[in-house]
Scaffold this active site. Structure first.
Site, mmCIF file in Angstrom:
data_model
loop_
_atom_site.group_PDB
_atom_site.id
_atom_site.type_symbol
_atom_site.label_atom_id
_atom_site.label_comp_id
_atom_site.label_asym_id
_atom_site.label_seq_id
_atom_site.Cartn_x
_atom_site.Cartn_y
_atom_site.Cartn_z
ATOM 1 N N ARG A 292 -1.605 -13.442 -2.266
ATOM 2 C CA ARG A 292 -2.528 -12.653 -1.457
ATOM 3 C C ARG A 292 -3.953 -13.172 -1.559
ATOM 4 O O ARG A 292 -4.741 -12.988 -0.626
ATOM 5 C CB ARG A 292 -2.506 -11.185 -1.902
ATOM 6 C CG ARG A 292 -1.243 -10.427 -1.581
ATOM 7 C CD ARG A 292 -1.385 -8.973 -1.989
ATOM 8 N NE ARG A 292 -2.654 -8.440 -1.511
ATOM 9 C CZ ARG A 292 -3.520 -7.781 -2.275
ATOM 10 N NH1 ARG A 292 -3.273 -7.576 -3.553
ATOM 11 N NH2 ARG A 292 -4.650 -7.334 -1.759
ATOM 12 N N ARG B 98 -8.834 4.736 -4.167
ATOM 13 C CA ARG B 98 -9.674 4.221 -3.092
ATOM 14 C C ARG B 98 -9.543 5.055 -1.814
ATOM 15 O O ARG B 98 -9.066 4.576 -0.780
ATOM 16 C CB ARG B 98 -9.332 2.746 -2.829
ATOM 17 C CG ARG B 98 -9.665 1.866 -4.013
ATOM 18 C CD ARG B 98 -9.793 0.412 -3.637
ATOM 19 N NE ARG B 98 -8.531 -0.266 -3.608
ATOM 20 C CZ ARG B 98 -8.378 -1.572 -3.397
ATOM 21 N NH1 ARG B 98 -9.434 -2.323 -3.190
ATOM 22 N NH2 ARG B 98 -7.198 -2.130 -3.385
ATOM 23 N N CYS C 298 -2.510 2.418 -3.899
ATOM 24 C CA CYS C 298 -2.947 1.125 -4.414
ATOM 25 C C CYS C 298 -2.754 1.100 -5.918
ATOM 26 O O CYS C 298 -3.068 2.075 -6.608
ATOM 27 C CB CYS C 298 -4.414 0.888 -4.079
ATOM 28 S SG CYS C 298 -5.045 -0.690 -4.652
ATOM 29 N N VAL D 190 -21.437 3.505 -3.841
ATOM 30 C CA VAL D 190 -21.383 2.192 -3.199
ATOM 31 C C VAL D 190 -19.944 1.862 -2.832
ATOM 32 O O VAL D 190 -19.029 1.983 -3.648
ATOM 33 C CB VAL D 190 -21.952 1.100 -4.129
ATOM 34 C CG1 VAL D 190 -21.789 -0.277 -3.501
ATOM 35 C CG2 VAL D 190 -23.427 1.380 -4.419
ATOM 36 N N LYS E 227 -11.495 -14.719 0.552
ATOM 37 C CA LYS E 227 -10.627 -13.708 1.169
ATOM 38 C C LYS E 227 -11.424 -12.463 1.533
ATOM 39 O O LYS E 227 -11.292 -11.922 2.632
ATOM 40 C CB LYS E 227 -9.501 -13.330 0.210
ATOM 41 C CG LYS E 227 -8.621 -12.178 0.711
ATOM 42 C CD LYS E 227 -7.575 -11.774 -0.296
ATOM 43 C CE LYS E 227 -8.102 -10.821 -1.350
ATOM 44 N NZ LYS E 227 -8.089 -9.415 -0.903
ATOM 45 N N ASN E 228 -12.262 -12.005 0.624
ATOM 46 C CA ASN E 228 -12.987 -10.751 0.839
ATOM 47 C C ASN E 228 -14.066 -10.863 1.912
ATOM 48 O O ASN E 228 -14.609 -9.843 2.356
ATOM 49 C CB ASN E 228 -13.608 -10.267 -0.472
ATOM 50 C CG ASN E 228 -12.560 -9.780 -1.458
ATOM 51 O OD1 ASN E 228 -11.419 -9.510 -1.088
ATOM 52 N ND2 ASN E 228 -12.937 -9.674 -2.723
ATOM 53 N N ASP F 91 -13.431 -7.641 -9.907
ATOM 54 C CA ASP F 91 -12.368 -8.585 -9.564
ATOM 55 C C ASP F 91 -12.252 -9.745 -10.548
ATOM 56 O O ASP F 91 -11.352 -10.576 -10.426
ATOM 57 C CB ASP F 91 -12.571 -9.142 -8.152
ATOM 58 C CG ASP F 91 -12.104 -8.167 -7.076
ATOM 59 O OD1 ASP F 91 -11.502 -7.139 -7.437
ATOM 60 O OD2 ASP F 91 -12.334 -8.441 -5.884
#
Length: 430
Positions: free
Chosen positions: A409, A131, A126, A173, A22-23, A317
């Protein structure tokens, strides 16, 4: 609203195919805005975020064909999707679309690079952290863009003649900001040097795709990326890399339940730190011709401390999934979250299953217990939701996970993949 019902206690045995990431898929899809030719992506997963982004790209004028046809294909784990954006139909990304998925904000880079202007809604809140978009806007400003924020929208305008190559160092980052600056710089005038860039495999995957489209990018996968701007990009065909987070998630599920599972279509190089950590818990991990084999024999899960870090460190994650595994360890482990400030919301839900977890700032102390007991639990975000599934697989009795739209998702057909390996998992619709 759907729920996932799990009856725990079965060891996982069999084969689980790993889907496209997904990412990686999301920025690759957004890259289709950079060219008037067709970008063909293979191994695109069936996920709610992917479907949502296709609607957003359609709003900008991208014509989308799935497996060469308009209809969605339901019988394959991966899809080939063709994205063609002959012209940009609209340079505005409205709130009602951007608010549903933060990654949709990334269209600002390609729109600005190709059309010289973009009006993109600020993303909403979120659950796992604020973020902010400051890093994105500072990077685009470094390329010469004029940025104004008005009425909840970012209005970005490129200089006459296009964006300008520049040297820019990210103060921290950021994977998303690295994606956006790299895409914008492909069509800028001159050379761009991105310092303190994200090193995640998904960044390298995007760079490889952009290079196939005619970009001139070097250094992706390191802290310094150099982009030599070109006049235009062409179409290309690119295969989305395997999902390293899905790989780690299922590997931890096997370690949690015991058993023997081969994860097909994945690559250990994508998550070496996580796999090394999992080995320390007592799991055996070996490479096969098709992927990875995960085995845990014996009853003990050894406690291991982890600290989440940008790649190549332990992924944030996978933090929730690893915490679920540690709830059954034979001692005390400590998990420190350094990426997101609010990513421990699964703690209280794991506690409903009998976990013993205490929090001190950004560190969780997990005292392993001999057994977990099934209970109703509530998913709070994507990775937290799958941590509850992992815990439920090892819990006595029945666990019901509510709000599984979070799972949809980022995990393709999770219940089907687990069921094929002997788990008692089913989706229940109210």
């Amino acid at each position: 609203m759907d729920r996932i019902r799990i009856t725990g206690g079965n060891a996982l045995r069999g084969i689980i195919p790993i889907s496209g990431a997904k990412n990686a898929a999301l920025p690759l899809m957004i890259a289709s805005l950079l060219t008037s030719d067709t970008l063909t992506l293979e191994n695109v997963p069936h996920l709610a975020d992917v479907e949502g982004l296709m609607r957003i790209l359609g709003n900008h004028g991208v014509d989308i064909a799935v497996n060469g046809r308009r209809e969605r294909q339901e019988n394959d784990y991966s899809r080939t999707i063709h994205f063609t954006c002959r012209t940009i139909a609209d340079t505005t990304a409205p709130y009602e679309l951007v608010s549903k998925m933060r990654a949709s904000f990334w269209v600002i880079g390609p729109l600005l690079a190709r059309e010289g202007r973009a009006r993109v809604s600020l993303p909403g809140g979120c659950a796992i952290g604020t973020r902010p978009v400051d890093l994105f806007l500072e990077a685009l400003t470094a390329l010469g863009a004029d940025i104004e924020i008005d009425g909840g929208y970012v209005n970005a305008t490129a200089p006459k003649g296009g964006l300008l190559g520049a040297r820019y160092r990210f103060p921290k980052v950021s994977v998303g900001a690295t994606h956006v600056m790299m895409m914008a710089a492909t069509l800028a005038n001159g050379t761009t040097v991105i310092e303190n860039a994200a090193r995640e495999p998904e960044v390298l995957d995007l760079a490889n795709c952009l290079n196939a489209m005619g970009a001139k990018i070097s250094g992706a996968g390191t802290k310094t990326i150099t982009v030599e701007g070109v006049a235009s990009l062409s179409g290309a065909r690119h295969r989305v890399l395997p999902d390293r987070i899905e790989t780690g998630t299922y590997a931890m599920a096997v370690a949690m339940t015991g058993g023997d599972v081969t994860l097909e279509g994945t690559d250990a190089a994508l998550l070496e730190t996580a796999l090394d950590t999992l080995r320390q818990t007592g799991a055996e991990i070996t490479a096969t011709e098709t992927g990875l084999r995960i085995v845990r024999t014996g009853d003990r899960i050894l406690p291991v401390d982890v600290v989440t870090e940008p790649f190549p460190g332990f992924p944030t994650d996978l933090q929730a999934q690893f915490m679920a595994l540690m709830t059954r360890s034979s001692g005390v482990s400590h998990i420190t979250e350094t990426i997101f400030e609010n990513r421990f919301m699964h703690v209280q839900e794991l506690a409903r299953l009998g976990a013993r977890i205490s929090l001190s700032g950004q560190m969780a102390r997990v005292e392993g217990v001999s057994r977990l007991k099934g209970a109703p639990v509530m998913a709070t975000d994507l990775r937290a939701s799958v941590s509850l599934v992992i815990a439920g697989l090892a819990a006595e009795g029945e666990t019901v996970v509510n709000r599984v739209y979070h799972l949809d998702r980022g995990f393709e057909r999770l219940e089907e993949k687990l069921t094929r390996c002997g788990a008692l998992v089913e989706r229940v619709s109210e």
